[in-house]
Design a protein around this motif. Sequence first.
Motif, PDB file in Angstrom:
ATOM      1  N   PRO A   1       0.812  -1.217   0.000  1.00  0.00           N
ATOM      2  CA  PRO A   1       0.000   0.000   0.000  1.00  0.00           C
ATOM      3  C   PRO A   1       0.853   1.279   0.000  1.00  0.00           C
ATOM      4  O   PRO A   1       0.319   2.379  -0.093  1.00  0.00           O
ATOM      5  CB  PRO A   1      -0.816  -0.115   1.290  1.00  0.00           C
ATOM      6  N   ILE A   2       2.170   1.144   0.075  1.00  0.00           N
ATOM      7  CA  ILE A   2       3.079   2.290   0.109  1.00  0.00           C
ATOM      8  C   ILE A   2       3.231   2.866  -1.300  1.00  0.00           C
ATOM      9  O   ILE A   2       3.404   2.124  -2.270  1.00  0.00           O
ATOM     10  CB  ILE A   2       4.467   1.877   0.648  1.00  0.00           C
ATOM     11  N   LEU A   3       3.203   4.203  -1.409  1.00  0.00           N
ATOM     12  CA  LEU A   3       3.419   4.855  -2.697  1.00  0.00           C
ATOM     13  C   LEU A   3       4.793   4.498  -3.249  1.00  0.00           C
ATOM     14  O   LEU A   3       5.774   4.404  -2.496  1.00  0.00           O
ATOM     15  CB  LEU A   3       3.329   6.375  -2.546  1.00  0.00           C
ATOM     16  N   ALA A   4       4.879   4.317  -4.545  1.00  0.00           N
ATOM     17  CA  ALA A   4       6.117   3.886  -5.196  1.00  0.00           C
ATOM     18  C   ALA A   4       7.285   4.832  -4.903  1.00  0.00           C
ATOM     19  O   ALA A   4       8.371   4.384  -4.531  1.00  0.00           O
ATOM     20  CB  ALA A   4       5.901   3.757  -6.701  1.00  0.00           C
TER      21      ALA A   4
ATOM     22  N   ALA B   1       6.641  -1.873   7.236  1.00  0.00           N
ATOM     23  CA  ALA B   1       6.021  -1.639   8.547  1.00  0.00           C
ATOM     24  C   ALA B   1       6.401  -0.259   9.076  1.00  0.00           C
ATOM     25  O   ALA B   1       5.553   0.476   9.594  1.00  0.00           O
ATOM     26  CB  ALA B   1       6.428  -2.729   9.534  1.00  0.00           C
ATOM     27  N   PHE B   2       7.674   0.114   8.932  1.00  0.00           N
ATOM     28  CA  PHE B   2       8.119   1.439   9.379  1.00  0.00           C
ATOM     29  C   PHE B   2       7.356   2.538   8.644  1.00  0.00           C
ATOM     30  O   PHE B   2       6.892   3.497   9.252  1.00  0.00           O
ATOM     31  CB  PHE B   2       9.628   1.600   9.147  1.00  0.00           C
ATOM     32  N   LEU B   3       7.221   2.411   7.333  1.00  0.00           N
ATOM     33  CA  LEU B   3       6.535   3.435   6.547  1.00  0.00           C
ATOM     34  C   LEU B   3       5.044   3.501   6.878  1.00  0.00           C
ATOM     35  O   LEU B   3       4.457   4.593   6.898  1.00  0.00           O
ATOM     36  CB  LEU B   3       6.762   3.194   5.057  1.00  0.00           C
ATOM     37  N   LEU B   4       4.425   2.371   7.147  1.00  0.00           N
ATOM     38  CA  LEU B   4       3.011   2.369   7.545  1.00  0.00           C
ATOM     39  C   LEU B   4       2.817   3.038   8.907  1.00  0.00           C
ATOM     40  O   LEU B   4       1.853   3.769   9.116  1.00  0.00           O
ATOM     41  CB  LEU B   4       2.456   0.945   7.564  1.00  0.00           C
ATOM     42  N   GLU B   5       3.763   2.812   9.815  1.00  0.00           N
ATOM     43  CA  GLU B   5       3.688   3.404  11.153  1.00  0.00           C
ATOM     44  C   GLU B   5       4.067   4.890  11.150  1.00  0.00           C
ATOM     45  O   GLU B   5       3.742   5.606  12.091  1.00  0.00           O
ATOM     46  CB  GLU B   5       4.608   2.648  12.115  1.00  0.00           C
ATOM     47  N   ASN B   6       4.784   5.326  10.121  1.00  0.00           N
ATOM     48  CA  ASN B   6       5.278   6.704  10.031  1.00  0.00           C
ATOM     49  C   ASN B   6       4.835   7.307   8.714  1.00  0.00           C
ATOM     50  O   ASN B   6       5.638   7.461   7.781  1.00  0.00           O
ATOM     51  CB  ASN B   6       6.799   6.736  10.165  1.00  0.00           C
ATOM     52  N   PRO B   7       3.547   7.663   8.572  1.00  0.00           N
ATOM     53  CA  PRO B   7       3.011   8.105   7.288  1.00  0.00           C
ATOM     54  C   PRO B   7       3.617   9.394   6.729  1.00  0.00           C
ATOM     55  O   PRO B   7       3.483   9.669   5.537  1.00  0.00           O
ATOM     56  CB  PRO B   7       1.513   8.278   7.564  1.00  0.00           C
ATOM     57  N   ASN B   8       4.327  10.160   7.545  1.00  0.00           N
ATOM     58  CA  ASN B   8       4.945  11.391   7.055  1.00  0.00           C
ATOM     59  C   ASN B   8       6.413  11.200   6.675  1.00  0.00           C
ATOM     60  O   ASN B   8       7.052  12.148   6.217  1.00  0.00           O
ATOM     61  CB  ASN B   8       4.803  12.512   8.090  1.00  0.00           C
ATOM     62  N   ALA B   9       6.953  10.017   6.892  1.00  0.00           N
ATOM     63  CA  ALA B   9       8.337   9.753   6.541  1.00  0.00           C
ATOM     64  C   ALA B   9       8.468   9.495   5.044  1.00  0.00           C
ATOM     65  O   ALA B   9       7.637   8.811   4.447  1.00  0.00           O
ATOM     66  CB  ALA B   9       8.853   8.544   7.316  1.00  0.00           C
TER      67      ALA B   9
END
Length: 161
Positions: free
Chosen positions: A13-16, A151-159
């Motif tokens: 689900p993370i943007l490319a 998981a890190f990117l999902l937990e940190n949506p502004n990173a």
Amino acid sequence: MGVTTFSDDFATPILARRLFKALILDAHNLFPKITPLGIKSIDTIQGDGGPGSISQINFVQDGETKYVKHIIDVLDKENMVYAYTLIEGGEVSIEKIESISYEMKFESVANGGCIGKKTSTYHMKEGFEIKEEEFKEHNEKAFGIFKGIEAFLLENPNAYV
């Protein structure tokens, strides 16, 4: 020398662009901060971080693999393509593998996530071949690193926006 290629795709689900920034462009800073990955540091030991550069990934001391070295073959930020060749350490230190080349491409999808496409090319020493079970074992290790970053990117949506 025999050559065997495996390809696989994964959805996230993370943007490319965001995934490419975190997983490829800032890996040297991000990976050591995510403890479960077991990566102590990533150092550029030759070059400027672009094609032709050699990087060394150092793992925590209690791991089976102490380090791996790879040379960057392609770093295409616009098309989100990254290719590198593992030249030392890890699976390459096994007596039957000469090198392993990887290519990753990230493609945006309509729902806002992306599809990652990975091709792994094993260059085997004379008289050896890689079996699909061995590839799956190697691939699981790499997928574990990816899942940690996801998981890190999902937990940190502004990173990495």
